[in-house]
Every structure is written in C-alpha cells, then in structure tokens.
Design a protein around this motif. Structure first.
Motif, PDB file in Angstrom:
ATOM      1  N   THR A 140       0.854  -1.186   0.000  1.00 53.26           N
ATOM      2  CA  THR A 140       0.000   0.000   0.000  1.00 53.26           C
ATOM      3  C   THR A 140       0.886   1.232   0.000  1.00 53.26           C
ATOM      4  O   THR A 140       1.858   1.288   0.756  1.00 53.26           O
ATOM      5  N   ARG A 141       0.554   2.208  -0.853  1.00 52.84           N
ATOM      6  CA  ARG A 141       1.343   3.443  -0.940  1.00 52.84           C
ATOM      7  C   ARG A 141       0.622   4.573  -0.214  1.00 52.84           C
ATOM      8  O   ARG A 141      -0.584   4.734  -0.348  1.00 52.84           O
ATOM      9  N   VAL A 142       1.405   5.356   0.529  1.00 52.23           N
ATOM     10  CA  VAL A 142       0.882   6.478   1.310  1.00 52.23           C
ATOM     11  C   VAL A 142       1.637   7.731   0.909  1.00 52.23           C
ATOM     12  O   VAL A 142       2.873   7.724   0.812  1.00 52.23           O
ATOM     13  N   ALA A 143       0.904   8.828   0.645  1.00 50.16           N
ATOM     14  CA  ALA A 143       1.511  10.105   0.277  1.00 50.16           C
ATOM     15  C   ALA A 143       0.825  11.222   1.051  1.00 50.16           C
ATOM     16  O   ALA A 143      -0.260  11.051   1.602  1.00 50.16           O
ATOM     17  N   GLY A 144       1.487  12.389   1.079  1.00 53.21           N
ATOM     18  CA  GLY A 144       0.899  13.548   1.731  1.00 53.21           C
ATOM     19  C   GLY A 144       0.870  13.471   3.238  1.00 53.21           C
ATOM     20  O   GLY A 144      -0.013  14.055   3.872  1.00 53.21           O
ATOM     21  N   VAL A 145       1.840  12.797   3.832  1.00 55.36           N
ATOM     22  CA  VAL A 145       1.860  12.695   5.293  1.00 55.36           C
ATOM     23  C   VAL A 145       2.083  14.067   5.926  1.00 55.36           C
ATOM     24  O   VAL A 145       1.602  14.345   7.031  1.00 55.36           O
ATOM     25  N   ALA A 146       2.792  14.945   5.220  1.00 54.20           N
ATOM     26  CA  ALA A 146       3.052  16.285   5.764  1.00 54.20           C
ATOM     27  C   ALA A 146       1.776  17.093   5.956  1.00 54.20           C
ATOM     28  O   ALA A 146       1.752  18.054   6.728  1.00 54.20           O
TER      29      ALA A 146
END
Length: 337
Positions: A140-146
């Motif tokens: 699973t890919r996760v982006a935009g944690v910031a």
C-alpha cells in the motif's frame, strides 16, 4: 459351556481380531472426514491505512489487514508491516503482529501500527507468515503525510476565507494629535461538528516601510457554534500618516493554528495590499546619473542630448564644423588667385 462363558469367549475373540486388524491395516481406523478436509489457506482480503497520533515531526499510521481463512487450521500466523520511503527506499519502521493459530473459516482483521516522519511518501509492505513460511504479501502506498495536522494544533476554528467578505476589516474610530485609533474586526469560522473551545486572537500592526511593530492587541475568541462565523474586534492606537500591515494569528494553548494578514492605509500618497506593494514614486533625474565618463553607445547616448551634442559643450559650432569652415575658406581663396 454355559451361555455366560460363551459370550465372554466371543467378546475376547472380537477384541483379538480387532487388534490384529488394526496392526495389519492402520488406515482402517482413520476418521474418513479427515481425508476430505483441504489443507488450510490464508490470504489478505484487504488492507487499510488511517492516521493515528500525529506529532510535530512524526505520525503514527494505523494499519488494518483483513485475513481470509479457508480449509484446515493454519498454525503460528504472524503479520509483518514495513514502512519504506518512496524516494529513498530506506526502511523507516517495522512491526510484527502475532496472530497465533487460525482454525475458523472466514475473515478477521489484524491491527498494527508504524511510525513515520511527517514528510514525503511511503510504501507499506504487509507480509503474512504461517509457521515461519511466507504465505501472502500486500503493498500500500501512502503520500501527503506532511498534510496531517499535529494533535496539538488540531482545532476546527480558523480565519474565514471569503472572496467578498473581508477576513480583516479596519476602520478609523478616532483621529487627532498625530495618532489614529483603529478598530480591527477579524472573522473566524468553526468548520467542525462541535462547538469550539476558547482560542486567542493576537494582532500585530507593522509599519510598512520599516517593519517596526507600532501596536499589538490580544483578544479571546469565545465559543463558536459548528459551521458558524463570528467576528472579534480589537482597538489599537498608531501614529497617523503611515501604512500598516495587520498580522493576525490564532493560538490554541500557545500553539499557532492559523494566520492571515490585512492592511491599514493611512498615507494618502502611498497604498499597500496584503500581497503586493504599490508606491507612488516621483521621477528623479538622480536615479539615472552616472559617475563614469568613459564608454560609448547606449551609455554615451544617455550623456548626450538628442541632437548628439555633448552635455558639457559650449553652445555654438563644434570643432568639426570649424574645421569644415576653414577648408571651405581656403578653397575659395585659391580660386580667387
């Protein structure tokens, strides 16, 4: 032989025959249902990722893995999660969840967490092991944690973002003796589903040219109902005849949660905006004067008048014109001879 003795002898014979048969054909006593049961299989039916505790530098990711079991029991099941940086490819965090033996068919959810930094993106690799052997894998890919808001700054009250209605409105309440009393009204909106707690509104008035703080004020933003907009007003006194930036910020327990900016134009000859400065500057020749005297072309043209004459030359004919006049006079005299 009586009847009782005969029955005992028959029972003994049956026991001996059964024992001999079990030794000769051991599979004869096996439960036939065991041979019909397929071997146990476990795989990943689905995976979810949700934000957990969000701190200043790191964020917790809550991982839910749906395991689907079919067939016979599967022993010693574990689920391993690894968070790997999308760009760097480096392992950031790893956790393993002990599930144990799985014998009931159907689905069950196994929860786990990993902690990552609040920047960039990540690849979450989930692997299911059964008795030490890899059975299934899911990525699973996760982006935009910031973009996750830290828990200490999690408030639904913020400045109103309207296209017509001003976020910061300024009016002159009183003027005289070289000072002006300004009334600054600031709009705040509760974007949450519950009534908000009190937050602090802090205002700084900066003189536009010098950035010097001319005045400041603090007001309390009380309870705002869900989806409602409220206006908080603060009064400050500043020197008249100058332009000011009004820096507004909302603080929740000394944590900055939102900020905006307005302006107060008290100088009629010069105006500023929150994002752009517009100045009425008078033309000055000194802005284009040069100290050097060498050079030609464009620089020479700036030092000369429009007709090519030197700016410092004496009015009248120049040296070239005088030379031409002498040549013409000499030719005329020669013809007379």
């Amino acid at each position: 032989m009586d009847t009782r003795t005969a029955l005992l002898a028959a029972a003994a014979a049956l026991l001996v025959a059964g024992a001999v048969g079990a030794v000769a054909a051991p599979d004869a006593l096996t439960d036939p249902r065991a041979t019909d049961e397929p071997p146990g299989r476990i795989d990943v039916a689905g995976a979810t990722v949700a934000p957990g505790e969000v701190r200043g530098e790191t964020a917790e990711l809550r991982l839910g893995t749906d395991l689907r079991h079919r067939g016979g029991p599967v022993e010693n099941v574990t689920v391993r999660h690894r968070a790997i940086g999308s760009e760097s490819g480096l392992l950031v965090d790893e956790t393993t969840v002990e599930v144990g033996d799985v014998d009931a068919e159907g689905e069950r959810t196994v929860n786990g967490t990993v902690t990552v930094e609040r920047e960039g993106g990540y690849r979450i690799e989930t692997v299911v092991f059964a008795d030490g052997q890899r059975r299934e894998q899911r990525t699973t890919r996760v982006a935009g944690v910031a973009a996750l808001t830290p828990d200490y700054a999690d408030t639904q009250v913020g400045f109103t973002d309207g296209s017509v209605w001003p976020t910061v409105a300024v009016s002159v309440a009183e003027a005289g003796d070289g000072t002006a009393t300004l009334s600054a009204s600031v709009s705040v909106t509760n974007r949450g589903d519950e009534a908000s707690d009190d937050v602090d509104l802090r205002l700084y008035l900066r003189q536009a040219e010098s950035n010097v703080i001319a005045a400041e004020a603090t007001e309390t933003v009380g309870t705002v109902r869900p989806g409602r907009t409220d206006t908080v007003t603060a009064t400050v006194e500043v020197p008249d005849g100058y332009n000011y930036y009004i820096d507004a910020a909302l603080f929740d327990d000394d944590v900055l949660v939102d900020e905006t900016q307005g302006v107060a134009n008290l100088n009629p000859r010069e105006t500023i905006t929150a994002n752009e400065t517009v100045r009425d500057v008078a033309f000055s020749v000194e802005d284009f004067e040069r100290d050097d005297v060498g050079g030609d072309g464009a620089d020479g043209a700036r030092r000369e008048g429009g007709d090519g004459a030197s700016a410092d030359a004496t009015p009248g004919f120049g040296p070239l014109a005088a030379l031409v006049a002498l040549v013409v006079a000499a030719l005329a005299a020669r013809r007379r001879r």
